[in-house]
Design a protein around this motif. Sequence first.
Motif, short mmCIF file in Angstrom:
data_model
loop_
_atom_site.label_atom_id
_atom_site.label_comp_id
_atom_site.label_asym_id
_atom_site.label_seq_id
_atom_site.Cartn_x
_atom_site.Cartn_y
_atom_site.Cartn_z
N UNK A 68 68.27 85.99 41.02
CA UNK A 68 69.31 84.97 40.80
C UNK A 68 69.40 84.89 39.20
N UNK A 69 70.57 84.92 38.94
CA UNK A 69 71.02 84.63 37.34
C UNK A 69 72.47 84.47 37.30
N UNK A 70 73.12 85.05 36.22
CA UNK A 70 74.31 84.89 35.93
C UNK A 70 74.82 86.40 35.14
N UNK A 100 77.38 79.91 35.70
CA UNK A 100 77.42 80.05 37.15
C UNK A 100 75.91 80.48 37.47
N UNK A 101 75.52 80.33 38.98
CA UNK A 101 74.27 80.41 39.23
C UNK A 101 74.35 81.47 40.30
N UNK A 102 73.98 82.74 40.46
CA UNK A 102 74.51 83.69 41.65
C UNK A 102 73.14 84.77 41.79
N UNK A 137 72.74 88.96 43.14
CA UNK A 137 73.48 90.23 43.14
C UNK A 137 74.17 90.37 44.18
N UNK A 138 73.72 89.83 45.40
CA UNK A 138 74.64 89.95 46.60
C UNK A 138 75.84 89.04 46.70
N UNK A 139 75.58 88.03 45.92
CA UNK A 139 76.88 87.01 45.86
C UNK A 139 77.82 87.53 44.81
N UNK A 140 77.22 88.20 43.65
CA UNK A 140 78.05 88.88 42.86
C UNK A 140 78.79 90.17 43.39
N UNK A 141 78.27 90.72 44.18
CA UNK A 141 79.00 91.93 44.95
C UNK A 141 80.01 91.30 45.86
N UNK A 142 79.80 90.21 46.62
CA UNK A 142 80.71 89.43 47.35
C UNK A 142 81.77 89.01 46.64
N UNK A 143 81.80 88.53 45.43
CA UNK A 143 82.97 88.05 44.49
C UNK A 143 83.55 89.25 44.14
N UNK A 144 83.00 90.51 43.96
CA UNK A 144 83.54 91.83 43.59
C UNK A 144 84.58 92.27 44.80
N UNK A 145 83.84 92.14 45.97
CA UNK A 145 84.61 92.44 47.15
C UNK A 145 85.88 91.58 47.42
N UNK A 146 85.53 90.29 47.21
CA UNK A 146 86.93 89.51 47.37
C UNK A 146 87.99 89.63 46.32
N UNK A 147 87.53 89.88 45.09
CA UNK A 147 88.67 90.27 44.02
C UNK A 147 89.31 91.30 44.38
N UNK A 177 59.71 96.22 38.06
CA UNK A 177 60.04 94.89 38.43
C UNK A 177 60.97 94.23 37.72
N UNK A 178 61.79 93.45 38.56
CA UNK A 178 62.80 92.69 38.09
C UNK A 178 62.50 91.02 38.08
N UNK A 179 62.85 90.24 37.37
CA UNK A 179 62.78 88.79 37.21
C UNK A 179 63.36 88.30 38.52
N UNK A 180 62.80 87.30 39.30
CA UNK A 180 63.42 86.72 40.54
C UNK A 180 64.46 85.79 39.93
N UNK A 181 64.25 85.35 38.93
CA UNK A 181 65.06 84.03 38.45
C UNK A 181 65.27 84.00 37.02
N UNK A 182 66.45 84.29 36.46
CA UNK A 182 66.57 84.44 34.93
C UNK A 182 67.91 83.97 34.76
N UNK A 183 68.15 82.72 34.97
CA UNK A 183 69.48 82.14 34.80
C UNK A 183 69.03 81.31 33.25
N UNK A 184 70.05 81.64 32.32
CA UNK A 184 70.04 81.24 31.12
C UNK A 184 70.92 79.86 30.76
N UNK A 185 70.22 79.12 29.96
CA UNK A 185 70.83 77.67 29.74
C UNK A 185 71.47 78.27 28.42
#
Length: 285
Positions: free
Chosen positions: A182-184, A215-217, A219-229, A249-257
């Motif tokens: 999760x991130x943006x 936004x907080x999404x 990678x899957x949700x990012x892909x869905x947005x790309x698909x829709x657009x 390894x990738x961070x599971x959550x890295x949403x930035x304030x």
Amino acid sequence: MKKILVTGASGQLGSELRVLSENYSRFVWIFADRTQVSLGDLSVLENQLDLFHADIIINCAAYTAVDKAESEEGLANTINHLAVGVLASWSASNNAKLIHVSTDYVFDGNSEVALNESAPTNPINVYGATKLLGEQLCLTTNPEAIIIRTSWVYSSFGNNFVKTMSRLMQERDSLNVVNDQIGSPTYAADLAQAIIIIINHANWHAGIYNFSNAGEISWYEFALAIQEIGGFDCVIAGIPSSSYPTPAKRPAYSLLNKEKIESTFGVEVPDYNVSLRRCMGLLKD
């Protein structure tokens, strides 16, 4: 006129800064690729900086091959850590401003709230570790530097998730995309605009800042947005990271304030969907 040196000029952010630079002719812009400013070769770096003798350095150069860094730790460390020390030292000694671009990968991903600039760092891969060392050396050597942490960068330039997904969705009937990171995302054009705002601001406020789109999404949700657009006809399934093992390894959550960069410099943070539409519009042209 002040001279601005942009390192890593052929990358996504460097390319977006080049586009914007046409609107800021009161600066002399120098766009240097790795042959002109070699962060991988410390023996020549200082001489190269002397040659350009810029008033402002924007360091967009980095070793960003996250998985490859696991086996090329020495090179990643030279570019992301030691060379940043040279840039910081040179800028401090020559009364130049330095903006250095860093990453959300300095975090371990265990947070459950958006990470501010003072959140504890604890990288879980070589890339993140070398970028954190670069940050630390940068501010120790030149406390007047500005560091901008960003995440999930994409652009109409270079190779990135948006362009890869757009291509694969047209080539394949189905795709699996990780749904537990999760991130943006960050449109590099927006980050470039934020940097322009900072260098034009009346006051220089040193320190660390976060920037990504709103936004907080996943990678899957990012892909869905790309698909829709893009209007792509492809079945996309969300999968856990454990089903898609990678060397790093990738961070599971890295949403930035982003509140600090907004309040300090008046930077506006566009919603990720708005920026994604802008970028994909350019890709269609």
